[in-house]
Design an enzyme around this catalytic site. Structure first.
Site, mmCIF file in Angstrom:
data_model
loop_
_atom_site.group_PDB
_atom_site.id
_atom_site.type_symbol
_atom_site.label_atom_id
_atom_site.label_comp_id
_atom_site.label_asym_id
_atom_site.label_seq_id
_atom_site.Cartn_x
_atom_site.Cartn_y
_atom_site.Cartn_z
ATOM 1 N N ALA A 128 1.523 -33.927 23.921
ATOM 2 C CA ALA A 128 0.523 -32.986 24.444
ATOM 3 C C ALA A 128 1.110 -31.609 24.678
ATOM 4 O O ALA A 128 0.379 -30.619 24.770
ATOM 5 C CB ALA A 128 -0.054 -33.532 25.755
ATOM 6 N N LYS A 129 2.435 -31.507 24.767
ATOM 7 C CA LYS A 129 3.078 -30.228 25.063
ATOM 8 C C LYS A 129 2.934 -29.222 23.915
ATOM 9 O O LYS A 129 3.131 -28.020 24.133
ATOM 10 C CB LYS A 129 4.554 -30.446 25.391
ATOM 11 C CG LYS A 129 4.789 -31.248 26.661
ATOM 12 C CD LYS A 129 4.204 -30.567 27.892
ATOM 13 C CE LYS A 129 4.578 -31.303 29.170
ATOM 14 N NZ LYS A 129 4.034 -30.650 30.373
ATOM 15 N N ASP A 130 2.598 -29.685 22.726
ATOM 16 C CA ASP A 130 2.320 -28.748 21.634
ATOM 17 C C ASP A 130 1.236 -27.759 22.044
ATOM 18 O O ASP A 130 1.281 -26.579 21.684
ATOM 19 C CB ASP A 130 1.820 -29.505 20.392
ATOM 20 C CG ASP A 130 2.942 -30.166 19.622
ATOM 21 O OD1 ASP A 130 4.099 -30.089 20.057
ATOM 22 O OD2 ASP A 130 2.654 -30.767 18.566
#
Length: 337
Positions: free
Chosen positions: A52-54
């Site tokens: 999710a950090k993208d």
């Protein structure tokens, strides 16, 4: 869902960055079969950086570019990370032409650290079990590296409002559309707090009755601060789960959005990871196991009924935890097996 993925995969994109977001929601069939309601997983491992950090990395970098703060071939990106944000930033830096320097906690898996180096990042490994304001901590190390590096930008995900905004503009609308507005409960891990705050804020604007349920780690201060609005250092103790909980209070967490928090142990999260693979075929990370375990604990507290539509975010891929929760040797060393 098949049609959605088929249409997406027909497209030719300019780079892997165009594949960030629009991750699938998968109905869980077995691991939640004894719980009341219907359960779905938002599988963030489908992002090109496998987490999710993208979403936040791209949003923050592109915001800096629009302001003229970042310039390819000249600028440097500096960040504090448990691994996933670092990977996303390293990937984006490679594609966009930035130097990348990362301060990483030593409880991050060796696999994560080696991958960051392979992606071209300069990695500084820092002790995890020190106070946040200790000069050796990865927070203070990143601040120092930023000051020492000309033409650098410090992403500062724990205290950056853009972290929340990234999920408000992407993850929230996606889940609302994918569930056709039927979602009743949203469950997410709380580390920086960007995912639960941004997604939760959007969902509550659509339907104030949606419950936003947080996941915290035993050894973290987040749950007690949410309940008392007081920082209690006595809550702090070492724990193994990466990307979950904190020994400080991140301003990227909007505590007013979260209805309640549930704490998870290292052991329970580890076994939930393994169960997720065995029962659903989903090979996800340590924090994903914590989210699944929290869902079961919430169910034990009668949080759900037969009409509940529960969406949980599984934040990253299991490949980065081969030397941890998926290693029998590591599990034995922790006393879990």
């Amino acid at each position: 869902m098949k049609q959605f993925l088929m249409e997406r995969n027909k497209a030719i994109v300019d780079s892997v960055l165009d594949l960030i977001g629009q991750t699938p929601v998968v109905k869980l069939q077995r691991i939640t079969k004894d719980l009341p309601g219907t359960y779905y997983a938002k599988v963030e491992a489908f992002n090109p950086g496998h987490s999710a950090k993208d979403r936040i990395a791209l949003h923050i970098v592109e915001s800096a570019e629009k302001k003229g703060i970042l310039k390819p071939g000249i600028s440097t990106i500096v960040e504090t990370t448990s691994g996933n944000t670092g990977f996303s930033l390293a990937m984006i830096s490679l594609i966009k032409g930035y130097r990348c320097i990362l301060a990483v906690s030593d409880k991050s898996s060796k696999d994560k650290i080696e991958v960051l180096k392979t992606m071209g990042a300069e990695v500084h490994v820092c002790p995890a079990n020190v106070p946040a304001d200790d000069p050796r901590s990865y927070y203070e190390t990143a601040k120092r590296l930023h000051k020492e590096t000309p033409k650098s930008i410090y992403i500062n995900q724990y205290f950056n409002e853009l972290n929340i905004e990234a999920h408000y503009t992407t993850t929230g609308p996606e889940i609302w559309e994918q569930t056709k507005g039927k979602i009743t409960h949203f469950i997410a891990a709380s580390g920086t707090g960007g995912t639960i705050s941004g997604t939760g804020r959007y969902l509550k604007e659509q339907n104030p009755d949606i419950k936003i349920l947080g996941v915290d780690a035993v050894g973290s201060v987040i749950k007690k601060f949410h309940e008392t609005k007081e920082f209690d250092p006595k809550e702090i103790s070492p724990y193994k789960i990466e990307g979950l909980g904190k020994n400080l209070i991140p301003t990227a967490t909007d505590f007013d959005i979260v209805d309640i928090y549930e704490k998870i142990t290292d052991k329970d999260a580890a076994f939930a990871c393994r169960d997720l693979v065995k029962q659903e075929g989903m090979f996800c990370g340590y924090t994903s196991g914590a989210v699944v375990q929290a869902t079961k604990q919430y169910a034990d507290k009668d949080m759900f009924d037969e009409n509940s539509v529960v969406v949980m975010v599984l934040p990253d891929h299991g490949i980065r935890y081969m030397d941890k929760v998926y290693s029998d040797d590591w599990m034995k060393q922790q006393g879990f097996l």
